[in-house]
Design a protein around this motif. Structure first.
Motif, PDB file in Angstrom:
ATOM      1  N   VAL A  93      55.446  -9.617  48.820  1.00 34.11           N
ATOM      2  CA  VAL A  93      56.752  -9.732  49.481  1.00 34.11           C
ATOM      3  C   VAL A  93      56.752 -10.965  50.378  1.00 34.11           C
ATOM      4  O   VAL A  93      55.687 -11.504  50.709  1.00 34.11           O
ATOM      5  CB  VAL A  93      57.061  -8.485  50.345  1.00 34.11           C
ATOM      6  N   GLU A  94      57.947 -11.406  50.762  1.00 33.85           N
ATOM      7  CA  GLU A  94      58.040 -12.504  51.723  1.00 33.85           C
ATOM      8  C   GLU A  94      59.234 -12.259  52.624  1.00 33.85           C
ATOM      9  O   GLU A  94      60.171 -11.548  52.256  1.00 33.85           O
ATOM     10  CB  GLU A  94      58.159 -13.856  51.005  1.00 33.85           C
ATOM     11  N   LYS A  95      59.177 -12.819  53.820  1.00 34.91           N
ATOM     12  CA  LYS A  95      60.302 -12.664  54.752  1.00 34.91           C
ATOM     13  C   LYS A  95      60.465 -13.968  55.512  1.00 34.91           C
ATOM     14  O   LYS A  95      59.518 -14.434  56.137  1.00 34.91           O
ATOM     15  CB  LYS A  95      60.028 -11.503  55.710  1.00 34.91           C
ATOM     16  N   SER A 142      48.781 -15.081  43.306  1.00 31.55           N
ATOM     17  CA  SER A 142      48.872 -15.743  44.591  1.00 31.55           C
ATOM     18  C   SER A 142      50.176 -16.535  44.606  1.00 31.55           C
ATOM     19  O   SER A 142      51.230 -16.015  44.229  1.00 31.55           O
ATOM     20  CB  SER A 142      47.625 -16.620  44.750  1.00 31.55           C
ATOM     21  N   SER A 143      50.112 -17.807  44.934  1.00 27.59           N
ATOM     22  CA  SER A 143      51.317 -18.657  44.986  1.00 27.59           C
ATOM     23  C   SER A 143      50.879 -20.104  45.201  1.00 27.59           C
ATOM     24  O   SER A 143      49.780 -20.341  45.721  1.00 27.59           O
ATOM     25  CB  SER A 143      52.182 -18.228  46.170  1.00 27.59           C
ATOM     26  N   VAL A 144      51.756 -21.043  44.864  1.00 34.82           N
ATOM     27  CA  VAL A 144      51.471 -22.426  45.271  1.00 34.82           C
ATOM     28  C   VAL A 144      51.236 -22.477  46.779  1.00 34.82           C
ATOM     29  O   VAL A 144      50.558 -23.367  47.285  1.00 34.82           O
ATOM     30  CB  VAL A 144      52.617 -23.415  44.935  1.00 34.82           C
ATOM     31  N   HIS A 145      51.773 -21.480  47.490  1.00 31.22           N
ATOM     32  CA  HIS A 145      51.640 -21.471  48.950  1.00 31.22           C
ATOM     33  C   HIS A 145      50.294 -20.918  49.421  1.00 31.22           C
ATOM     34  O   HIS A 145      50.132 -20.621  50.592  1.00 31.22           O
ATOM     35  CB  HIS A 145      52.830 -20.740  49.570  1.00 31.22           C
ATOM     36  N   GLU A 146      49.329 -20.780  48.526  1.00 28.75           N
ATOM     37  CA  GLU A 146      47.947 -20.594  48.998  1.00 28.75           C
ATOM     38  C   GLU A 146      47.410 -21.987  49.371  1.00 28.75           C
ATOM     39  O   GLU A 146      46.379 -22.134  49.988  1.00 28.75           O
ATOM     40  CB  GLU A 146      47.047 -19.897  47.954  1.00 28.75           C
ATOM     41  N   THR A 155      54.058 -16.035  57.592  1.00 30.98           N
ATOM     42  CA  THR A 155      53.339 -14.805  57.217  1.00 30.98           C
ATOM     43  C   THR A 155      52.925 -14.868  55.744  1.00 30.98           C
ATOM     44  O   THR A 155      51.801 -14.526  55.381  1.00 30.98           O
ATOM     45  CB  THR A 155      54.214 -13.553  57.468  1.00 30.98           C
ATOM     46  N   TYR A 156      53.846 -15.334  54.915  1.00 28.23           N
ATOM     47  CA  TYR A 156      53.572 -15.435  53.472  1.00 28.23           C
ATOM     48  C   TYR A 156      52.424 -16.412  53.225  1.00 28.23           C
ATOM     49  O   TYR A 156      51.489 -16.128  52.472  1.00 28.23           O
ATOM     50  CB  TYR A 156      54.845 -15.911  52.770  1.00 28.23           C
ATOM     51  N   CYS A 157      52.488 -17.584  53.882  1.00 22.41           N
ATOM     52  CA  CYS A 157      51.429 -18.585  53.707  1.00 22.41           C
ATOM     53  C   CYS A 157      50.077 -18.043  54.182  1.00 22.41           C
ATOM     54  O   CYS A 157      49.053 -18.280  53.539  1.00 22.41           O
ATOM     55  CB  CYS A 157      51.763 -19.849  54.481  1.00 22.41           C
ATOM     56  N   PRO A 186      51.760 -19.038  40.971  1.00 18.80           N
ATOM     57  CA  PRO A 186      53.057 -19.484  40.464  1.00 18.80           C
ATOM     58  C   PRO A 186      53.795 -20.338  41.487  1.00 18.80           C
ATOM     59  O   PRO A 186      53.576 -20.222  42.696  1.00 18.80           O
ATOM     60  CB  PRO A 186      53.824 -18.175  40.226  1.00 18.80           C
ATOM     61  N   GLY A 187      54.697 -21.184  40.984  1.00 13.58           N
ATOM     62  CA  GLY A 187      55.626 -21.911  41.848  1.00 13.58           C
ATOM     63  C   GLY A 187      56.900 -21.094  41.957  1.00 13.58           C
ATOM     64  O   GLY A 187      56.845 -19.888  42.200  1.00 13.58           O
ATOM     65  N   ALA A 188      58.032 -21.745  41.770  1.00  5.79           N
ATOM     66  CA  ALA A 188      59.309 -21.041  41.883  1.00  5.79           C
ATOM     67  C   ALA A 188      59.655 -20.400  40.536  1.00  5.79           C
ATOM     68  O   ALA A 188      59.918 -21.090  39.558  1.00  5.79           O
ATOM     69  CB  ALA A 188      60.398 -22.019  42.293  1.00  5.79           C
ATOM     70  N   PRO A 192      63.242 -11.326  41.363  1.00  4.12           N
ATOM     71  CA  PRO A 192      63.997 -10.793  42.509  1.00  4.12           C
ATOM     72  C   PRO A 192      63.537 -11.340  43.864  1.00  4.12           C
ATOM     73  O   PRO A 192      64.331 -11.392  44.794  1.00  4.12           O
ATOM     74  CB  PRO A 192      63.759  -9.284  42.407  1.00  4.12           C
ATOM     75  N   ILE A 193      62.274 -11.791  44.005  1.00  2.00           N
ATOM     76  CA  ILE A 193      61.838 -12.317  45.306  1.00  2.00           C
ATOM     77  C   ILE A 193      62.654 -13.560  45.667  1.00  2.00           C
ATOM     78  O   ILE A 193      62.782 -13.916  46.835  1.00  2.00           O
ATOM     79  CB  ILE A 193      60.307 -12.611  45.324  1.00  2.00           C
ATOM     80  N   ASN A 194      63.219 -14.212  44.669  1.00  2.00           N
ATOM     81  CA  ASN A 194      63.999 -15.436  44.896  1.00  2.00           C
ATOM     82  C   ASN A 194      65.513 -15.231  44.797  1.00  2.00           C
ATOM     83  O   ASN A 194      66.253 -16.188  44.595  1.00  2.00           O
ATOM     84  CB  ASN A 194      63.564 -16.513  43.891  1.00  2.00           C
ATOM     85  N   THR A 195      65.963 -13.987  44.932  1.00  2.26           N
ATOM     86  CA  THR A 195      67.391 -13.687  44.769  1.00  2.26           C
ATOM     87  C   THR A 195      68.262 -14.592  45.647  1.00  2.26           C
ATOM     88  O   THR A 195      69.265 -15.159  45.190  1.00  2.26           O
ATOM     89  CB  THR A 195      67.669 -12.208  45.116  1.00  2.26           C
TER      90      THR A 195
HETATM   91  C1  BGC Z   1      57.838 -18.003  46.749  1.00  2.00           C
HETATM   92  C2  BGC Z   1      59.248 -18.482  46.506  1.00  2.00           C
HETATM   93  C3  BGC Z   1      59.312 -19.991  46.520  1.00  2.00           C
HETATM   94  C4  BGC Z   1      58.272 -20.576  45.598  1.00  2.00           C
HETATM   95  C5  BGC Z   1      58.215 -22.089  45.625  1.00  2.00           C
HETATM   96  C6  BGC Z   1      56.905 -18.664  45.790  1.00  2.00           C
HETATM   97  O1  BGC Z   1      55.605 -18.242  46.043  1.00  2.00           O
HETATM   98  O2  BGC Z   1      57.785 -16.602  46.574  1.00  2.00           O
HETATM   99  O3  BGC Z   1      60.099 -17.962  47.508  1.00  2.00           O
HETATM  100  O4  BGC Z   1      60.592 -20.426  46.119  1.00  2.00           O
HETATM  101  O5  BGC Z   1      56.999 -20.069  45.946  1.00  2.00           O
HETATM  102  O6  BGC Z   1      58.211 -22.611  46.912  1.00  2.00           O
END
Ligand code: BGC
Length: 255
Positions: A93-95, A142-146, A155-157, A186-188, A192-195
């Motif tokens: 999740v992200e906020k 994970s996310s590109v934001h790792e 918080t997400y980062c 993943p990137g974008a 639903p997380i990107n709604t």
């Molecule tokens: C986030 C998205 C964001 C994407 C690219 C994902 O990890 O959940 O909100 O758009 O990274 O920045």
């Protein structure tokens, strides 16, 4: 089929990337434990698609922030399908909030699911593998934001940065037991997380211009990699993060 005879558990597989991965693993022959916070229509769709493929499915409803639920998720999954070979820690999740406004409740909401839930679900899974003396696969979404800063999403980062290190650390500690650990970042992706983003044309346009491949990803752009990492072909891969982001991460350039 690559995953015939294997059992996979995919957290948060009622929707988005988790749903695509659960169905893809079933296409490759795995039986699947579908987990979600709620038994909605979308979770039902995941389970139905897996059943239609002729694979066994067990649905678990629980809250990853709650360690009793995590313990039950593994125990019930093992009871229903006999064992678990592959754990995909997908739920996240992200906020959005300015750093100075983040409340303890926001912090707990994001960190408890993205990090604590992943941490303890993995611990329960590893205990199951050690008890049954079997190798296994751990795949964290994970996310590109790792790697990449995401202002207003501290918080997400923090949670995804921690997953990067957890992957490396566990790869070393669990390697001797034949357990591999890898991250998919993943990137974008259109989920639903990107709604909010998907409903904001200006924001969406600004983001797409940052993506060399010129589009958002689809859940199926991610699911094939998860299937590969779960398969025998990835037997010698551990401790790495694999980016699926259309080039977003490395796109800094001077105007
Ligand atoms: C986030 C998205 C964001 C994407 C690219 C994902 O990890 O959940 O909100 O758009 O990274 O920045």
């Amino acid at each position: 089929m690559k995953l015939e005879g294997k059992v996979a558990l995919v957290t948060g597989s009622g929707q988005g990337i988790g749903q695509a991965i659960a169905i893809r693993l079933a296409q490759d022959g795995a039986d699947v434990i579908v987990d979600d916070r709620k038994v909605g229509e979308s979770a039902q769709e995941t389970a139905d698609a897996i059943r239609k493929l002729g694979r066994r499915v067990h649905f678990f409803q629980g809250d990853l922030a709650n360690n009793d639920d995590n313990r039950r998720m593994i125990a019930e999954g093992v009871q229903a399908l006999g064992k678990i070979d592959i754990l995909v820690n997908n739920a996240g999740v992200e906020k959005r909030a300015d750093f100075w406004d983040i409340t303890e409740a926001d912090y707990d909401f994001v960190l408890n699911i993205n990090l604590k839930g992943t941490f303890f679900a993995t611990q329960d899974f590893v205990r199951h593998l050690l008890d049954t003396k079997r190798p296994g696969r751990i795949i964290n979404i994970s996310s590109v934001h790792e790697e990449l800063p995401f202002p207003h999403f501290a918080t997400y980062c923090a949670s995804k940065g921690a997953l990067k290190m957890l992957c490396r650390d566990l790869a070393v500690e669990l390697g001797p037991y034949g357990i591999t650990v890898n991250n998919i970042a993943p990137g974008a992706i259109q989920t639903p997380i990107n709604t909010k983003l998907l409903n904001d044309p200006a924001l969406l346009k600004a983001l797409v211009t940052q993506i060399p491949l010129g589009r958002l990803g689809a859940p199926n752009d991610v699911s094939g990699l998860a299937a590969f990492l779960a398969s025998d072909e990835a037997a010698y891969m551990t401790g790495s993060t694999f980016f699926v982001d259309g080039g977003l991460l490395w796109n800094y350039h001077e105007q």
